[in-house]
Write an enzyme that holds these catalytic residues in place. Sequence first.
Site, PDB file in Angstrom:
ATOM      1  CB  SER A 144      -0.856   0.059   1.273  1.00 52.81           C
ATOM      2  OG  SER A 144      -1.749  -0.997   1.332  1.00 52.81           O
ATOM      3  CG  HIS A 165      -2.024  -0.591  -4.429  1.00 58.15           C
ATOM      4  ND1 HIS A 165      -2.543   0.668  -4.245  1.00 58.15           N
ATOM      5  CD2 HIS A 165      -2.219  -1.240  -3.245  1.00 58.15           C
ATOM      6  CE1 HIS A 165      -3.011   0.773  -3.016  1.00 58.15           C
ATOM      7  NE2 HIS A 165      -2.834  -0.360  -2.399  1.00 58.15           N
ATOM      8  CD  GLU A 177      -2.938   3.378  -7.057  1.00 57.29           C
ATOM      9  OE1 GLU A 177      -3.326   4.551  -7.006  1.00 57.29           O
ATOM     10  OE2 GLU A 177      -2.355   2.828  -6.090  1.00 57.29           O
ATOM     11  CG  ASN A 215      -3.199   3.831  -0.366  1.00 55.90           C
ATOM     12  OD1 ASN A 215      -4.431   3.932  -0.288  1.00 55.90           O
ATOM     13  ND2 ASN A 215      -2.579   2.661  -0.306  1.00 55.90           N
TER      14      ASN A 215
HETATM   15  C1  HSC Z   1      -4.512   5.196   7.630  1.00 58.71           C
HETATM   16  C2  HSC Z   1      -4.095   4.445   6.379  1.00 58.71           C
HETATM   17  C3  HSC Z   1      -5.071   3.603   5.737  1.00 58.71           C
HETATM   18  C4  HSC Z   1      -4.807   3.359   4.276  1.00 58.71           C
HETATM   19  C5  HSC Z   1      -5.574   2.315   3.634  1.00 58.71           C
HETATM   20  C6  HSC Z   1      -5.091   1.916   2.291  1.00 58.71           C
HETATM   21  C7  HSC Z   1      -5.447   0.517   1.912  1.00 58.71           C
HETATM   22  C8  HSC Z   1      -5.163   0.118   0.507  1.00 58.71           C
HETATM   23  O1  HSC Z   1      -3.829   0.193   0.114  1.00 58.71           O
HETATM   24  C9  HSC Z   1      -6.053   0.685  -0.558  1.00 58.71           C
HETATM   25  C10 HSC Z   1      -7.503   0.292  -0.416  1.00 58.71           C
HETATM   26  O2  HSC Z   1      -7.922  -0.799  -0.711  1.00 58.71           O
HETATM   27  S1  HSC Z   1      -8.455   1.530   0.209  1.00 58.71           S
HETATM   28  C11 HSC Z   1     -10.046   0.841   0.287  1.00 58.71           C
HETATM   29  C12 HSC Z   1     -10.756   0.963  -1.005  1.00 58.71           C
HETATM   30  N1  HSC Z   1     -12.095   0.472  -0.845  1.00 58.71           N
HETATM   31  C13 HSC Z   1     -13.138   1.265  -0.613  1.00 58.71           C
HETATM   32  O3  HSC Z   1     -13.016   2.479  -0.563  1.00 58.71           O
HETATM   33  C14 HSC Z   1     -14.426   0.537  -0.408  1.00 58.71           C
HETATM   34  C15 HSC Z   1     -15.552   1.464  -0.111  1.00 58.71           C
HETATM   35  N2  HSC Z   1     -16.797   0.708   0.013  1.00 58.71           N
HETATM   36  C16 HSC Z   1     -17.534   0.295  -1.070  1.00 58.71           C
HETATM   37  O4  HSC Z   1     -17.194   0.560  -2.202  1.00 58.71           O
HETATM   38  C17 HSC Z   1     -18.788  -0.461  -0.750  1.00 58.71           C
HETATM   39  O5  HSC Z   1     -19.189  -0.195   0.549  1.00 58.71           O
HETATM   40  C18 HSC Z   1     -18.648  -2.012  -0.957  1.00 58.71           C
HETATM   41  C19 HSC Z   1     -18.394  -2.318  -2.445  1.00 58.71           C
HETATM   42  C20 HSC Z   1     -17.509  -2.619  -0.134  1.00 58.71           C
HETATM   43  C21 HSC Z   1     -19.918  -2.737  -0.509  1.00 58.71           C
HETATM   44  O6  HSC Z   1     -21.028  -2.272  -1.181  1.00 58.71           O
HETATM   45  P1  HSC Z   1     -22.299  -1.696  -0.469  1.00 58.71           P
HETATM   46  O7  HSC Z   1     -23.311  -1.493  -1.512  1.00 58.71           O
HETATM   47  O8  HSC Z   1     -21.851  -0.518   0.339  1.00 58.71           O
HETATM   48  O9  HSC Z   1     -22.759  -2.723   0.635  1.00 58.71           O
HETATM   49  P2  HSC Z   1     -23.124  -4.258   0.692  1.00 58.71           P
HETATM   50  O10 HSC Z   1     -24.609  -4.369   0.785  1.00 58.71           O
HETATM   51  O11 HSC Z   1     -22.294  -4.825   1.814  1.00 58.71           O
HETATM   52  O12 HSC Z   1     -22.656  -4.947  -0.630  1.00 58.71           O
HETATM   53  C22 HSC Z   1     -23.405  -4.912  -1.806  1.00 58.71           C
HETATM   54  C23 HSC Z   1     -23.014  -6.052  -2.686  1.00 58.71           C
HETATM   55  O13 HSC Z   1     -21.658  -5.925  -3.102  1.00 58.71           O
HETATM   56  C24 HSC Z   1     -21.128  -7.240  -3.289  1.00 58.71           C
HETATM   57  N3  HSC Z   1     -19.977  -7.454  -2.404  1.00 58.71           N
HETATM   58  C25 HSC Z   1     -19.569  -6.665  -1.397  1.00 58.71           C
HETATM   59  N4  HSC Z   1     -18.438  -7.147  -0.864  1.00 58.71           N
HETATM   60  C26 HSC Z   1     -18.137  -8.271  -1.554  1.00 58.71           C
HETATM   61  C27 HSC Z   1     -17.092  -9.213  -1.479  1.00 58.71           C
HETATM   62  N5  HSC Z   1     -16.111  -9.108  -0.581  1.00 58.71           N
HETATM   63  N6  HSC Z   1     -17.115 -10.234  -2.335  1.00 58.71           N
HETATM   64  C28 HSC Z   1     -18.074 -10.367  -3.245  1.00 58.71           C
HETATM   65  N7  HSC Z   1     -19.095  -9.507  -3.356  1.00 58.71           N
HETATM   66  C29 HSC Z   1     -19.123  -8.478  -2.529  1.00 58.71           C
HETATM   67  C30 HSC Z   1     -22.221  -8.226  -2.998  1.00 58.71           C
HETATM   68  O14 HSC Z   1     -22.883  -8.533  -4.173  1.00 58.71           O
HETATM   69  C31 HSC Z   1     -23.094  -7.421  -2.047  1.00 58.71           C
HETATM   70  O15 HSC Z   1     -24.397  -7.910  -1.994  1.00 58.71           O
HETATM   71  P3  HSC Z   1     -24.787  -9.021  -0.876  1.00 58.71           P
HETATM   72  O16 HSC Z   1     -26.206  -9.293  -1.180  1.00 58.71           O
HETATM   73  O17 HSC Z   1     -24.568  -8.366   0.454  1.00 58.71           O
HETATM   74  O18 HSC Z   1     -23.907 -10.192  -1.067  1.00 58.71           O
HETATM   75  N1  NAD Z   2      -6.276  -4.222   3.611  1.00 59.32           N
HETATM   76  C1  NAD Z   2      -6.370  -3.443   2.569  1.00 59.32           C
HETATM   77  O1  NAD Z   2      -7.385  -2.750   2.397  1.00 59.32           O
HETATM   78  C2  NAD Z   2      -5.253  -3.364   1.568  1.00 59.32           C
HETATM   79  C3  NAD Z   2      -5.513  -2.837   0.302  1.00 59.32           C
HETATM   80  C4  NAD Z   2      -4.481  -2.790  -0.654  1.00 59.32           C
HETATM   81  C5  NAD Z   2      -3.217  -3.269  -0.343  1.00 59.32           C
HETATM   82  N2  NAD Z   2      -3.006  -3.797   0.900  1.00 59.32           N
HETATM   83  C6  NAD Z   2      -1.674  -4.353   1.159  1.00 59.32           C
HETATM   84  O2  NAD Z   2      -1.733  -5.760   0.922  1.00 59.32           O
HETATM   85  C7  NAD Z   2      -0.857  -6.452   1.838  1.00 59.32           C
HETATM   86  C8  NAD Z   2      -1.671  -7.454   2.643  1.00 59.32           C
HETATM   87  O3  NAD Z   2      -2.692  -6.783   3.344  1.00 59.32           O
HETATM   88  P1  NAD Z   2      -3.949  -7.565   3.923  1.00 59.32           P
HETATM   89  O4  NAD Z   2      -4.932  -6.535   4.294  1.00 59.32           O
HETATM   90  O5  NAD Z   2      -4.331  -8.674   3.014  1.00 59.32           O
HETATM   91  O6  NAD Z   2      -3.325  -8.177   5.258  1.00 59.32           O
HETATM   92  P2  NAD Z   2      -3.867  -9.394   6.136  1.00 59.32           P
HETATM   93  O7  NAD Z   2      -3.320  -9.198   7.497  1.00 59.32           O
HETATM   94  O8  NAD Z   2      -5.333  -9.568   5.959  1.00 59.32           O
HETATM   95  O9  NAD Z   2      -3.176 -10.675   5.469  1.00 59.32           O
HETATM   96  C9  NAD Z   2      -1.790 -10.879   5.404  1.00 59.32           C
HETATM   97  C10 NAD Z   2      -1.546 -12.393   5.322  1.00 59.32           C
HETATM   98  O10 NAD Z   2      -0.177 -12.622   5.034  1.00 59.32           O
HETATM   99  C11 NAD Z   2       0.231 -13.768   5.767  1.00 59.32           C
HETATM  100  N3  NAD Z   2       1.702 -13.746   5.858  1.00 59.32           N
HETATM  101  C12 NAD Z   2       2.469 -12.919   6.623  1.00 59.32           C
HETATM  102  N4  NAD Z   2       3.776 -13.199   6.397  1.00 59.32           N
HETATM  103  C13 NAD Z   2       3.815 -14.201   5.472  1.00 59.32           C
HETATM  104  C14 NAD Z   2       4.865 -14.915   4.815  1.00 59.32           C
HETATM  105  N5  NAD Z   2       6.161 -14.643   5.054  1.00 59.32           N
HETATM  106  N6  NAD Z   2       4.535 -15.875   3.925  1.00 59.32           N
HETATM  107  C15 NAD Z   2       3.245 -16.160   3.651  1.00 59.32           C
HETATM  108  N7  NAD Z   2       2.215 -15.513   4.231  1.00 59.32           N
HETATM  109  C16 NAD Z   2       2.500 -14.554   5.127  1.00 59.32           C
HETATM  110  C17 NAD Z   2      -0.486 -13.639   7.093  1.00 59.32           C
HETATM  111  O11 NAD Z   2      -0.571 -14.878   7.767  1.00 59.32           O
HETATM  112  C18 NAD Z   2      -1.858 -13.113   6.644  1.00 59.32           C
HETATM  113  O12 NAD Z   2      -2.782 -14.160   6.393  1.00 59.32           O
HETATM  114  C19 NAD Z   2      -0.181  -5.354   2.659  1.00 59.32           C
HETATM  115  O13 NAD Z   2       1.026  -5.020   2.032  1.00 59.32           O
HETATM  116  C20 NAD Z   2      -1.170  -4.194   2.583  1.00 59.32           C
HETATM  117  O14 NAD Z   2      -0.578  -2.948   2.769  1.00 59.32           O
HETATM  118  C21 NAD Z   2      -3.989  -3.871   1.859  1.00 59.32           C
END
Ligand code: HSC
Ligand code: NAD
Length: 309
Positions: A144, A165, A177, A215
């Site tokens: 990430s 990504h 990405e 991100n």
């Molecule tokens: C501080 C630092 C933090 C940084 C973080 C960075 C992390 C990372 O690197 C980047 C990211 O990923 S960032 C994150 C980026 N992500 C975001 O930003 C996500 C934002 N959220 C969203 O886009 C929506 O809330 C969702 C699409 C998750 C759910 O849709 P919704 O309408 O709100 O709610 P719903 O009613 O629940 O679901 C409706 C239907 O969708 C389907 N379905 C859902 N999940 C499924 C799955 N796993 N499998 C299969 N299907 C799945 C299913 O058909 C379901 O219907 P069901 O009848 O219930 O089966």
């Molecule tokens: N969670 C998110 O929304 C998200 C989105 C995009 C990218 N990512 C990135 O993806 C990666 C995984 O994130 P996640 O959310 O799936 O984490 P997670 O904690 O759900 O899963 C990580 C998995 O890796 C396994 N693991 C750790 N070390 C290992 C090794 N040496 N060999 C094999 N398996 C090992 C752990 O047992 C665990 O099941 C991170 O780099 C994270 O930054 C996360």
Amino acid sequence: MAFFTHHITRALSSSTVRNAAIKHVTVIGGGLMGSGIAQVAAATGHSVVLVDTSEDILKKSTKGIEGSLKRVVKKKFADKPEAGEEFVQKVLKNISTSTDAASVVQGTDLVVEAIAENLKVKQSLFSTLDKVAPEHTIFASNTSSLPIADIAVSTARLDRFGGIHFFNPVPMMKLVEVIQAPGTSQETFNALLDFSKALGKHPVSCKDTPGFIVNRLLVPYLIEAVRLHERGHGSKEDIDVAMKLGAGYPMGPFELLDYVGLDTSKFIVDGWYQMEPENPLFSPSPLLNKLVSEGKLGKKTGEGFYKYK
Ligand SMILES: CCCCCCC[C@H](O)CC(=O)SCCNC(=O)CCNC(=O)[C@H](O)C(C)(C)COP(=O)([O-])OP(=O)([O-])OC[C@H]1O[C@@H](n2cnc3c(N)ncnc32)[C@H](O)[C@@H]1OP(=O)([O-])[O-]
Ligand SMILES: NC(=O)c1ccc[n+]([C@@H]2O[C@H](COP(=O)([O-])OP(=O)(O)OC[C@H]3O[C@@H](n4cnc5c(N)ncnc54)[C@H](O)[C@@H]3O)[C@@H](O)[C@H]2O)c1
């Protein structure tokens, strides 16, 4: 049994897939992201080996994939439940599992790494795999926030190393990405773009800059929401409602942080603090640190900012 333990011998030898489209994929890490990546790769006809550290974790991963596939087919095959079930079984047959990454990379065209967001752990994994994977195998990280070049340096295949990504939940989120680090060859970059398209995703190209595109914008927003709450300027519920109803986001920042995983979020913020110690936005968050230390890692553990049990 839809899932089976991986056998080292594969029908297709590595030499026959050289320079061809990516067909055999090894996904390392069977957590939130690795399971999703394995699922979409298998659903689009790739042969996938999913690797994690224990059989118990892999059982949970495969159960999660099956559950997610059922949600997908409920919509896709709404009028044809039998065809839907057939599709689920077909996809599951494309996935095998293993706890030994080094023994399964022999026949793989692409390794996608989705393990913990920790540079040393990722480097150690790739360094080991580099010694045993075939010449043509491309390595890609789903990191990430870590620079791809810093991970790639643990291998001797900088030209065959890139970033891919995905977004959570992988089966639903269209974006990928694709990151070209300074050493990534154009051939590798193109192969990762083509692979993303073959998964039915929409790839965007990105340089190896911290946080890539999404991100770079999302992390400051999410952590600022936590700061706002820590300062006592808004409840997490009100902040979530505000961003959903006022900015049109599908989830509020606290819901999204729980969905991403608070351990992963902490890894990202801590890493960026090390990179930019003068930036107060990335200084340690007492609330985030407390939740992580209590094992409240978000939706995946049943509790984070909110409770899910
Ligand atoms: C501080 C630092 C933090 C940084 C973080 C960075 C992390 C990372 O690197 C980047 C990211 O990923 S960032 C994150 C980026 N992500 C975001 O930003 C996500 C934002 N959220 C969203 O886009 C929506 O809330 C969702 C699409 C998750 C759910 O849709 P919704 O309408 O709100 O709610 P719903 O009613 O629940 O679901 C409706 C239907 O969708 C389907 N379905 C859902 N999940 C499924 C799955 N796993 N499998 C299969 N299907 C799945 C299913 O058909 C379901 O219907 P069901 O009848 O219930 O089966
Ligand atoms: N969670 C998110 O929304 C998200 C989105 C995009 C990218 N990512 C990135 O993806 C990666 C995984 O994130 P996640 O959310 O799936 O984490 P997670 O904690 O759900 O899963 C990580 C998995 O890796 C396994 N693991 C750790 N070390 C290992 C090794 N040496 N060999 C094999 N398996 C090992 C752990 O047992 C665990 O099941 C991170 O780099 C994270 O930054 C996360």
